[in-house]
Write a protein that holds these residues in place. Structure first.
Motif, PDB file in Angstrom:
ATOM      1  N   ARG A 164       0.915  -1.053   0.014  1.00 47.71           N
ATOM      2  CA  ARG A 164       0.266  -0.102   0.019  1.00 47.71           C
ATOM      3  C   ARG A 164       0.937   1.123  -0.079  1.00 47.71           C
ATOM      4  N   VAL A 165       0.532   1.992  -1.100  1.00 46.60           N
ATOM      5  CA  VAL A 165       1.536   3.347  -1.090  1.00 46.60           C
ATOM      6  C   VAL A 165       0.624   4.646  -0.847  1.00 46.60           C
ATOM      7  N   GLY A 166       1.076   5.369   0.023  1.00 47.69           N
ATOM      8  CA  GLY A 166       0.379   6.582   0.602  1.00 47.69           C
ATOM      9  C   GLY A 166      -0.749   6.274   1.416  1.00 47.69           C
ATOM     10  N   GLY A 167      -1.562   7.287   1.695  1.00 46.94           N
ATOM     11  CA  GLY A 167      -2.643   7.265   2.742  1.00 46.94           C
ATOM     12  C   GLY A 167      -2.244   7.458   4.036  1.00 46.94           C
ATOM     13  N   VAL A 168      -2.480   8.599   4.839  1.00 45.36           N
ATOM     14  CA  VAL A 168      -2.150   8.931   6.183  1.00 45.36           C
ATOM     15  C   VAL A 168      -2.921   7.971   7.093  1.00 45.36           C
ATOM     16  N   VAL A 169      -2.174   8.031   8.364  1.00 46.58           N
ATOM     17  CA  VAL A 169      -2.773   7.579   9.290  1.00 46.58           C
ATOM     18  C   VAL A 169      -2.685   8.409  10.643  1.00 46.58           C
ATOM     19  N   VAL A 170      -3.772   8.675  11.327  1.00 50.08           N
ATOM     20  CA  VAL A 170      -3.668   9.443  12.613  1.00 50.08           C
ATOM     21  C   VAL A 170      -3.284   8.695  13.702  1.00 50.08           C
ATOM     22  N   ASN A 171      -2.156   8.982  14.160  1.00 54.66           N
ATOM     23  CA  ASN A 171      -1.647   8.270  15.386  1.00 54.66           C
ATOM     24  C   ASN A 171      -2.283   9.004  16.651  1.00 54.66           C
ATOM     25  N   GLY A 172      -3.256   8.844  17.004  1.00 57.57           N
ATOM     26  CA  GLY A 172      -4.123   9.056  17.848  1.00 57.57           C
ATOM     27  C   GLY A 172      -4.036   8.742  19.241  1.00 57.57           C
ATOM     28  N   ASN A 173      -3.196   7.421  19.184  1.00 59.58           N
ATOM     29  CA  ASN A 173      -2.563   7.083  20.493  1.00 59.58           C
ATOM     30  C   ASN A 173      -1.484   7.728  20.948  1.00 59.58           C
ATOM     31  N   ASP A 174      -0.550   7.952  19.660  1.00 60.45           N
ATOM     32  CA  ASP A 174       0.573   9.249  20.437  1.00 60.45           C
ATOM     33  C   ASP A 174       0.128  10.370  20.654  1.00 60.45           C
ATOM     34  N   TRP A 175      -1.004  11.028  20.135  1.00 61.03           N
ATOM     35  CA  TRP A 175      -1.469  12.276  20.603  1.00 61.03           C
ATOM     36  C   TRP A 175      -1.818  12.321  21.905  1.00 61.03           C
ATOM     37  N   ALA A 206       1.002  17.284  13.891  1.00 60.15           N
ATOM     38  CA  ALA A 206       2.121  16.593  14.203  1.00 60.15           C
ATOM     39  C   ALA A 206       1.684  14.827  14.541  1.00 60.15           C
ATOM     40  N   PHE A 207       0.869  14.552  14.326  1.00 55.13           N
ATOM     41  CA  PHE A 207       0.384  13.096  14.628  1.00 55.13           C
ATOM     42  C   PHE A 207      -0.311  12.465  13.440  1.00 55.13           C
ATOM     43  N   VAL A 208       0.096  12.956  12.321  1.00 53.38           N
ATOM     44  CA  VAL A 208      -0.209  12.435  11.217  1.00 53.38           C
ATOM     45  C   VAL A 208       0.728  11.836  10.356  1.00 53.38           C
ATOM     46  N   GLU A 209       0.816  10.593  10.082  1.00 52.31           N
ATOM     47  CA  GLU A 209       1.852   9.702   9.718  1.00 52.31           C
ATOM     48  C   GLU A 209       1.547   8.965   8.253  1.00 52.31           C
ATOM     49  N   ASP A 210       2.483   8.619   7.636  1.00 54.89           N
ATOM     50  CA  ASP A 210       2.391   8.052   6.371  1.00 54.89           C
ATOM     51  C   ASP A 210       2.036   6.486   6.472  1.00 54.89           C
ATOM     52  N   GLY A 211       0.969   5.909   6.085  1.00 57.85           N
ATOM     53  CA  GLY A 211       0.558   4.602   6.335  1.00 57.85           C
ATOM     54  C   GLY A 211       0.801   3.580   5.522  1.00 57.85           C
ATOM     55  N   SER A 212       1.809   3.889   4.619  1.00 60.21           N
ATOM     56  CA  SER A 212       2.066   2.953   3.368  1.00 60.21           C
ATOM     57  C   SER A 212       2.530   1.645   4.133  1.00 60.21           C
ATOM     58  N   TRP A 213       2.612   0.430   3.421  1.00 56.48           N
ATOM     59  CA  TRP A 213       3.268  -0.564   4.101  1.00 56.48           C
ATOM     60  C   TRP A 213       3.574  -1.470   3.058  1.00 56.48           C
ATOM     61  N   ALA A 214       4.210  -2.737   3.477  1.00 55.55           N
ATOM     62  CA  ALA A 214       4.492  -3.976   2.584  1.00 55.55           C
ATOM     63  C   ALA A 214       4.320  -5.043   3.770  1.00 55.55           C
ATOM     64  N   ARG A 215       3.477  -6.022   3.361  1.00 59.56           N
ATOM     65  CA  ARG A 215       3.167  -7.048   4.303  1.00 59.56           C
ATOM     66  C   ARG A 215       2.975  -8.241   3.625  1.00 59.56           C
ATOM     67  N   LEU A 216       3.342  -9.310   4.545  1.00 61.31           N
ATOM     68  CA  LEU A 216       2.975 -10.624   3.826  1.00 61.31           C
ATOM     69  C   LEU A 216       1.837 -10.928   4.558  1.00 61.31           C
ATOM     70  N   ARG A 217       0.709 -10.888   3.770  1.00 57.12           N
ATOM     71  CA  ARG A 217      -0.515 -11.040   4.498  1.00 57.12           C
ATOM     72  C   ARG A 217      -0.816 -12.395   5.083  1.00 57.12           C
ATOM     73  N   TYR A 218      -0.527 -13.273   4.008  1.00 54.34           N
ATOM     74  CA  TYR A 218      -0.633 -14.850   4.398  1.00 54.34           C
ATOM     75  C   TYR A 218       0.358 -15.459   3.639  1.00 54.34           C
ATOM     76  N   VAL A 219       0.855 -16.695   4.129  1.00 55.60           N
ATOM     77  CA  VAL A 219       1.506 -17.907   3.273  1.00 55.60           C
ATOM     78  C   VAL A 219       0.916 -19.247   3.879  1.00 55.60           C
ATOM     79  N   ALA A 220       0.404 -20.022   3.117  1.00 53.01           N
ATOM     80  CA  ALA A 220      -0.096 -21.374   3.418  1.00 53.01           C
ATOM     81  C   ALA A 220       0.561 -22.461   2.668  1.00 53.01           C
ATOM     82  N   LEU A 221       1.161 -23.375   3.496  1.00 55.10           N
ATOM     83  CA  LEU A 221       1.662 -24.409   2.778  1.00 55.10           C
ATOM     84  C   LEU A 221       0.599 -25.648   3.127  1.00 55.10           C
ATOM     85  N   SER A 222       0.176 -26.508   2.132  1.00 59.40           N
ATOM     86  CA  SER A 222      -0.704 -27.365   2.334  1.00 59.40           C
ATOM     87  C   SER A 222      -0.345 -28.695   1.566  1.00 59.40           C
ATOM     88  N   TYR A 223      -0.511 -29.705   2.207  1.00 59.32           N
ATOM     89  CA  TYR A 223      -0.015 -31.136   1.812  1.00 59.32           C
ATOM     90  C   TYR A 223      -1.160 -32.086   1.737  1.00 59.32           C
TER      91      TYR A 223
END
Lengths: 553, 1057
Positions: free
Chosen positions: B897-908, B967-984
């Motif tokens: 995900r590239v872009g999109g701000v997140v309010v760090n309300g907890n930090d506030w 002062a509490f608005v941050e970039d919410g971009s991410w790279a994540r491995l949402r899932y990895v599944a191994l099945s046999y």
């Protein structure tokens, strides 16, 4: 796993029940379908779509269930204002030194928001609907109560804010940016509403479709005077007298006309227009005192030196007011605006025996189950005293002054107590009242009544917390020869635009700023307010020092 | 109505005479041979494939394979060609020359011949689809291991944005397709299950007179609530089709203005009864936590002070215990899920039955979620012309959740805020006094109680629970009197009762509830959909022109009957029950909305190359007025779409081209309307809750002139297939414009009301979607590597707002004092409003935009809210890789995900109370980067750079910095491995060969959210602390006081009998 199966079996049983309920809900639909097939016409389609009326809440009501809110919230509006004006009139100051708040003449738009919004949405906006319902069913008394309440609401609002909407108000989506009418035109409207309302109230009760007040099946209608139309008529005259008295700076001011209105006004404290607080029982909320500990609005307020001095024998040496210990705890020392005092926990300027509550909460007007006065018999007596004084009738002035003091002392001198904090109030005997009236605090003869000061300072004491006290201070330009204890706030937080005025008369707040929601949602009208006052838009500090129309020659 | 309802039927005879029946093309029975038998297996692991269609080419003689993959087909002439086809597999043709015919089918890659289910169960070959549609298969849904099917869609479809509200057990998620179109409406798509509308609502504060948080204190951010689609059993779902634009969704009418998610459930197949069982155990933990400073303890001004919760006290002494209350509070969650389903039947009737159960313990103590489903569906061929299908499912779900966010009635906090301002010199887990009462940090003072409830105490004593009992079912009758005509009627319902309870124990700090309080809501919701369809198919000129005309009528009822109860003051302090309260209140809030829709859809294919599609729909809604007729209901409006597709590879003769073998261009234009909620035309009165009682005006003013909101969309796309379908590329461009927005802005209260429903404002969306899928590697030994990639970029703009509005706020997102979701003109509807520092606003100054530093050396905040960023991402990309080799399969989903701000309300919040890591710099000296204003000789303001060094004091953090929301608005971009599944999948020979009762065993291990790379300094940036029910721009990107996202591992075994 094993735990899962009983849950599944239970769920299957539930499925059966739900199937049955669905069958029943479907039955209606199937019936509808077959009706559709058998009978004919687009009407069934219309009927199917005709479900846009709220099934839980009515769109209209009989007037007797609309009037209680108009009265209660119409007067509550003044209570919200009274969270601000007592800091201007120096009944109270902030406990915090240099608070940068109202006691240092610093205001925000939010300070006026409730005053404005409760006048319209909560109370006034319901009046046209009620009058319409009352006229439709033939209940002139409700029309009269609606008009007089509209006058009460409008008079208070314009006295606090100046120009406000009226001719374009209450139009919903048809006009969501109503224009503001001039205060001068509103004063005329108020008089007209009082006259029209009194005329409706004078109609014979045989003309009424519905009683003005009823206790069965539940209390409804006139919760102010319990159906006594004569009290409403006297309220209309008393309000007109108050508004007329506001115009003492005008060349058109006529004290005799005021006295004529007083004659038709309240005849005793039983006529006082006031709301009695009560224990909140669902669905009612916030029915306890707005100044009390439950609603907790005055936790950082403390009594001012100004009021304490009147009561504890400082202003009137040797005369201890019997209301000391009632209006103000006898332990209060008084604090000047901007000076501040110690934390409550130190026990200084606190309610008697308390290190939790400020001294304000130890007073008569902070009782959770007390009352709030909009306009009273004792106020009218002081209006009479001032008008008579200005008309040259000093003996009437003196007797009215004495009657005003007697009425107020009798009213607050009935004893009683408050639960939180636990305070028991002393009673005031007739002997104490007589002793005070004959003390050095007052002129004893008409000839001794040489200035307005005795009248205005007694009015100031008796109108404790009432926002209209500020109207008196304004039209008398905060005159230090009348309001002798009044001090100018100190500290760096004082409104510099006010403090730096060269004309000492213009160093005080003369109006409240426009409400915050108006700044957002009616910006053009607000801009016009500023330009009419000759102030840069948004410069609240300067704006609030500008006198209103009633306060100008 | 009657006329409208029967319109489709009335038209039928006319059309019947107009279209001559096509001659039967059954070939003369040639040399008839005996029945053919055989087994159909999957190419990958040689396991039998049930449900494969086997048909003698050119005839209607056919059958399907049984659960063991076997089939028997009688009357097959020698030399005839048998066609084997099955969804998701390359079809296969074989000539019958006697003897058994065993077949292996390879998975089809680009599914060109797959059938996609569109609106109202209309099936269409993928080849003929001209609007933007993406389908997600059962396998993809199950691979994600998400119990909530909305989460399961994550990363599978381009153009879709899914946001989990938080990491609580059973917490909901929101889904928005192609950006939001409505400033104030619900921007989530319509959910449809087996042709009927399904509820996917989330908690939304009631706007009924007297209702909402004013009545029971509950805000969307007080509890992490569910979205109703989460009730479904993922194992029941055969496929989910996402209809993205209004062109695809126009047939569903005004409820599908934001697209539609069409769910098709699994059906039974003829053959031996088969049993499928899956059991799964999962472990979860919080992914990331807010940071806390560990240097300073309780107090103020650098000294210990037992009368404050804040951490502005003395520095911790060496050896002094410093508790990690935040980390200690969260626990490992776990869940146990069991699924069983059974299917079977004969050629005349089939059934599918399933049951599932989930039990979950959340990552916060005492939180639980459970869900049980039972479903049965069946179909019966009553006669060759008449068939009936039906399904019934019972769903039961419930949760116990912690009180989160600000708590109730704007109190001092839920569990997380309490943890964030719990001084670290104190052990928060010590939460009870010896007498069993709540251990307070601060004494109860006058007025508002600032001692937020202890988090352990609040999860123990103030549980927020809910339970839903739900039934979803439908019956569909289908009648084909003529070969080219099918009439069908589908009636279904989705009814549920949700009972929710909010307990406030005696001694709580929740405002108004110090002596105990109990709020309950019983909400009975009912949706009924009845749809009548007539589908006419005809091929002209020997298939050169194929046409389908669908006429339909639909009647919908949407009824919601809710009662709120509130009780205050527990007489017996330990007994939780409404009858145990002293003061009680009740509020009824019912809503009914009716809709009648009539629609037509014409789809034509010319020369197998050019596909044309026209749709029109006329809706009458009970919620919109007809002012010219003086009626407050039943406004009718017409809209529709036109679309065309051109398979250009046909004319270019590229069908057999080894590089590019398929290409289709498509374009469409569509308009769709949207109605409003009930009871907005005539404003009802509400209860006066102040002295005297009776009635008064409600918040909303009447508007007898409301009009539908309209969205027009233009769309163009191309679909290309390369290397004999090994690689497929799908590209879409769209542009939509929504005008006449139905919004309820706040207005001057001199109008007599606080809010007013009006039409006005324009929102546009423009975007691109790319889906790329292919099989880079496929070896003879059975190894395959499949790749599926999605790219999505959307630009959402609030083109205009009705005067005098300068912004439309989403008040449900007013979470901190300094941030609020808001739509500003020229910005996205998912915009963020925040306060900022005072800055130079003189374009001619070289210092324009810099902070203005006061004479005291500090910057200052301005109370005005300004635009502070867009919470929606600039673009998103997801990559699914699947490696299979024999029975082994490894699947992973990477999500960017590239872009999109997140309010760090907890930090506030932590900055105010002194636990934010940034406050560890306290008492250091800094020179603020900015300028100081000066007056020059002529009285003009000039600026010089600030050089004054000042100390970073408590008052700087808590009264200057914390008032600047930016002062509490941050970039919410991410790279994540949402899932990895191994099945046999265990080889069949281990299970006892083909004759064994055990048909398959599969073991799977899945890791969810194992890797999350983000610059965001708070918890997981995928968060929406006001829940999925927030209208307009939603509450995504608002992080404040809710349960952080989780990561986890699942272990599952699947057994087929």
């Amino acid at each position: 796993m094993s735990a899962a199966w009983p849950a599944l079996l239970g769920a299957l049983a539930g499925l059966g029940n739900d199937l049955i309920s669905v069958f029943y809900s479907m039955k209606k639909y199937i019936l509808f379908l077959s009706l559709l097939g058998l009978s004919a016409g687009l009407s069934s389609c219309e009927k199917y779509l005709d479900v846009n009326s709220n099934p839980n809440n009515p769109v209209v009501s009989t007037p007797n269930f609309l009037l209680p809110n108009i009265i209660a919230n119409g007067i509550q509006t003044q209570m919200f204002t009274a969270l601000r004006t007592p800091y201007i009139t120096q009944y109270v100051v902030s406990r915090t030194a240099n608070s940068g708040g109202n006691d240092q003449y610093v205001f925000t738009n939010a300070n006026s928001t409730n005053t404005f919004n409760y006048s319209y949405f909560y109370s006034g906006g319901n009046i046209p609907l009620m009058i319409q319902a009352a006229q439709a069913e033939g209940s002139p008394y409700y029309v009269g109560a609606g008009k007089i309440m509209q006058a009460v609401i409008l008079a208070h609002l314009t006295d606090m804010l100046g120009d406000v909407p009226y001719t374009e108000a209450y139009q919903g989506g048809a006009n969501y940016t109503p224009k503001y009418d001039s205060q001068q035109s509103l004063y005329a409207v108020i008089n007209q509403l009082c006259d029209e309302g009194a005329a409706e109230m004078a109609k014979p009760s045989s003309a009424e479709f519905r009683p003005l007040y009823s206790l069965t099946p539940s209390e409804s209608g006139d919760i102010l005077y319990k159906g006594d139309v004569n009290k409403w008529i006297r309220l209309a005259s008393s309000l007109k007298a108050r508004q007329a008295q506001h115009l003492t700076k005008k060349a058109t001011y006529d004290p005799k006309a005021v006295l004529a209105l007083v004659d038709k006004g309240f005849t005793s404290s039983a006529d006082d227009a006031q709301i009695n607080f009560q224990v909140a029982v669902a669905p009612l909320v916030n029915t306890t005192n707005i100044f009390g500990t439950t609603r907790a609005n005055f936790g950082t307020a403390v009594f001012s030196t100004n009021i304490v001095k009147y009561l504890n024998g400082t202003t009137f040496p040797g005369v201890t007011d019997p209301r000391l210990g009632i209006l103000v705890p006898s332990t209060s020392q008084g604090v000047n605006p901007g000076a501040g005092t110690s934390a409550v926990s130190t026990g200084l300027n606190t309610a008697p025996g308390s290190t939790t509550y400020t001294d304000f909460y130890g007073s008569w007007y902070a009782r959770d189950l007390g009352y709030f006065e909009a306009i009273t018999y004792h106020e009218l007596k002081f209006i009479e005293a001032e008008a008579a004084f200005r008309a040259g009738d000093k003996s009437r002035a003196l007797s009215a002054l004495q009657a005003g003091i007697r009425a107020h002392m009798t009213k607050v001198g009935q004893g009683g107590s408050n639960a939180l904090p636990a305070v028991t109030f002393p009673t005031i005997s007739q002997a104490q009242i007589n002793a005070y009236l004959t003390s050095a605090a007052l002129p004893q003869t008409a000839a001794d009544l040489t200035t307005l000061r005795p009248i205005m300072e007694q009015k100031y004491i008796a109108m404790f917390l009432n926002p209209d006290s500020w109207s008196d201070l304004r039209r008398l330009d905060f005159d230090p020869s009348i309001y002798v204890n009044f001090v100018y706030p100190t500290g760096s937080g004082v409104n510099s635009a006010a403090a730096t005025q060269t004309d000492p008369k213009l160093r005080f707040p003369r109006r409240l700023p426009p409400g915050a929601t108006e700044v957002l949602y009616n910006p053009n009208a607000v801009a016009k307010l500023y330009s009419d006052a000759g102030v840069t838009v948004g410069d609240i500090n300067t704006y609030i020092t500008k006198p209103l129309w009633f306060d100008m020659p | 109505m009657r006329k409208i309802y029967w319109l489709p039927v009335a038209l039928l005879p006319a059309l019947g005479t107009a279209l001559p029946g096509r001659a039967q093309t059954t070939p003369a029975a040639a040399a008839t041979a005996g029945p053919v038998t055989g087994v159909v297996r999957q190419a990958s692991d040689r396991t039998p494939l049930p449900g494969v269609n086997v048909i003698v080419k050119g005839t209607s003689n056919g059958t399907a394979t049984g659960a063991d993959g076997r089939y028997t087909l009688a009357n097959v002439p020698n030399g005839a060609t048998l066609v084997f086809s099955f969804v998701g597999y390359e079809p296969m043709e074989r000539r019958y020359e006697g003897g058994p015919l065993d077949i292996t089918l390879a998975p089809s890659n680009r599914d060109l011949d797959e059938v996609v289910v569109l609106a109202y169960g209309i099936k269409q070959d993928r080849r003929d689809i001209v609007t933007s549609v993406q389908e997600v298969s059962s396998k993809d849904i199950l691979d994600s291991r998400q119990p909530n099917i909305v989460n399961a869609l994550q990363g599978k479809v381009a153009g879709v944005n899914i946001t989990s509200s938080g990491g609580g057990a059973g917490e909901g998620a929101s889904i928005v397709i192609r950006g939001g179109t409505s400033l104030d409406g619900d921007n989530q798509p319509l959910f449809v299950i087996d042709g009927m509308i399904m509820d996917n609502s989330s908690f939304q504060e009631s706007t009924a007179p007297g209702g909402g948080s004013a009545f029971n204190g509950l805000l969307g951010r007080s509890v992490g609530s569910a979205n109703r689609a989460g009730d479904l059993n993922p194992e029941d779902i055969a496929s989910m089709t996402v209809l993205k634009g209004p062109a695809a969704a126009a047939l569903y009418g005004l409820r599908a203005a934001n697209g539609a998610v069409v769910i098709t459930t699994k059906k039974g197949t003829a053959g031996r009864t088969q049993l499928n069982f899956r059991s799964q155990y999962s472990v979860d933990e919080v992914n990331r936590l807010p940071q806390m400073q560990s240097l300073y303890g309780q107090g103020s001004s650098g000294f210990f002070d037992a009368t404050t919760r804040s951490s502005w006290g003395a520095r911790f002494a060496p050896g002094q215990p410093v508790y990690d209350n935040l980390r200690d509070f969260f626990q490992k969650g776990n869940s146990f899920q069991n699924f069983v389903n059974m299917s079977g039947g004969s050629d005349k009737a089939s059934f599918f039955a399933s049951a599932s159960n989930l039990k979950q313990n959340g990552v916060t103590p005492q939180s639980t979620y459970d869900k049980t489903t039972v479903r049965i569906s069946g179909s019966a061929q009553i006669s060759p012309k008449l068939s009936v299908t039906g399904s019934a499912q019972y769903l039961n779900s419930g949760a116990v959740r912690p009180l989160q966010g600000p708590g109730l009635f704007g109190s001092s906090g839920g569990f997380l805020l309490s943890l964030l301002n719990w001084p670290r010199n104190d052990n928060a887990s010590n939460y009870l006094n010896p007498d069993g009462s709540r251990r307070r940090l601060l004494a109860l003072g006058a007025g508002a109680d600032v001692d937020a409830d202890n988090p352990y105490w609040t999860v123990d004593k103030n549980p927020q629970s809910d339970r839903t009992n739900r039934f979803v079912g439908n019956v569909q009758v289908s009648f084909s009197p003529l070969k080219w005509l099918t009439l069908s009627h589908n009636i279904g319902t989705d009814v549920y009762t949700t009972r929710s309870q909010s307990v406030r124990a005696v001694g709580t700090s929740q405002v108004n509830n110090q002596f105990g309080g109990l709020a309950q809501t019983v909400d009975q919701s009912r949706l009924i959909t009845a749809t009548t369809l007539a589908t006419l198919n005809h091929n002209f000129f020997g298939d050169k022109l194929r046409g389908t005309l669908t006429l339909g009528n639909t009647i919908e009822e949407n009824k919601d009957e809710a009662v709120d109860y509130i009780g205050y003051i527990f007489q017996n302090p330990d007994f939780i029950g409404l009858n145990n309260t002293v003061n009680r209140g009740a509020l009824q809030r019912d809503q009914t909305r009716h809709l009648i829709g009539n629609f037509a859809r014409l789809s034509a294919t010319v020369f197998d190359q050019l596909i044309l599609e026209f749709q029109a729909r006329y809706d009458q809604s009970s919620t919109l007025p007809r002012p010219d007729e003086g009626k407050i209901f039943g406004k009718g409006f017409l809209y529709g779409s036109a679309a065309a597709g051109y398979e250009f590879t046909k004319i270019l003769g590229l069908d057999q081209n080894p590089i590019l073998n398929y290409g289709k261009l498509r374009a469409s234009v569509a308009e769709v309307g949207r109605d409003t909620g009930p009871y907005r035309v005539l404003a009802p009165l509400t209860t006066n809750t102040y002295i005297g009682g009776g009635f008064r005006n409600d918040f909303f003013g009447s508007n007898p002139n409301l009009r539908p909101e309209r969205t027009r969309t233009y769309e163009a796309g191309i679909n290309l297939q390369f290397f004999k379908n090994r690689l497929s590329l799908d590209f879409n461009y769209y542009r939509s414009r929504t005008n006449d927005q139905l919004i309820a802005p706040r207005v001057s209260q001199a109008t007599g009301f606080i809010l007013q429903y009006i039409n006005g404002g324009v929102v546009t969306n423009e975007g691109q979607e790319i889906s790329l899928s292919g099989t880079p590697v496929r070896t003879a030994s059975g190894f395959t590597w499949d790749v599926n990639a999605n790219f999505y970029h959307n630009t959402n703009i609030t083109e205009s707002l009705p005067s005098p509005l300068t912004v439309v706020y989403q008040s449900d997102t007013f979470i901190t004092d300094v941030h609020e979701g808001g739509a500003f003109p020229g910005r996205a509807i998912s915009g963020l409003a925040a306060t900022d520092f005072n800055r130079v606003t003189d374009p001619t100054s070289p210092y324009n935009g810099q902070l203005i530093i006061g004479a005291n050396g500090y910057p200052s905040a301005n109370a005005t809210f300004i635009y502070a960023g867009n919470r929606a991402p600039r673009f998103t990309t997801q990559l699914t890789n699947t490696f299979t080799y024999k029975g082994l399969s490894l699947t992973s989903l990477l999500d960017f995900r590239v872009g999109g701000v997140v309010v760090n309300g907890n930090d506030w919040y932590q900055t105010v109370v002194g636990t934010s890591p940034r406050t560890a710099d306290r008492y250091t000296t800094a020179v603020f980067n900015g300028v100081v204003a000066q007056k020059d000789a002529s009285g003009n303001t000039t600026y010089v750079p600030n050089t004054q060094a000042v100390e970073l004091t408590q008052s700087y953090y808590s009264t200057i910095l914390s008032r600047a929301g930016t002062a509490f608005v941050e970039d919410g971009s991410w790279a994540r491995l949402r899932y990895v599944a191994l099945s046999y999948a265990l080889p069949q020979r281990w299970l006892g060969g083909t004759g064994s009762f055990l048909k398959g065993v599969e073991l799977t291990v899945t890791g969810r959210n194992l890797v999350l790379l983000t610059k965001y300094s708070g918890a997981d940036p995928e968060t929406a602390s006001s829940g999925a029910g927030v209208r307009g721009g939603g509450s995504g990107g608002i992080d404040y006081g809710n349960i952080p996202g989780t990561r986890g591992v699942d272990m599952a075994v699947r057994v087929n009998f």
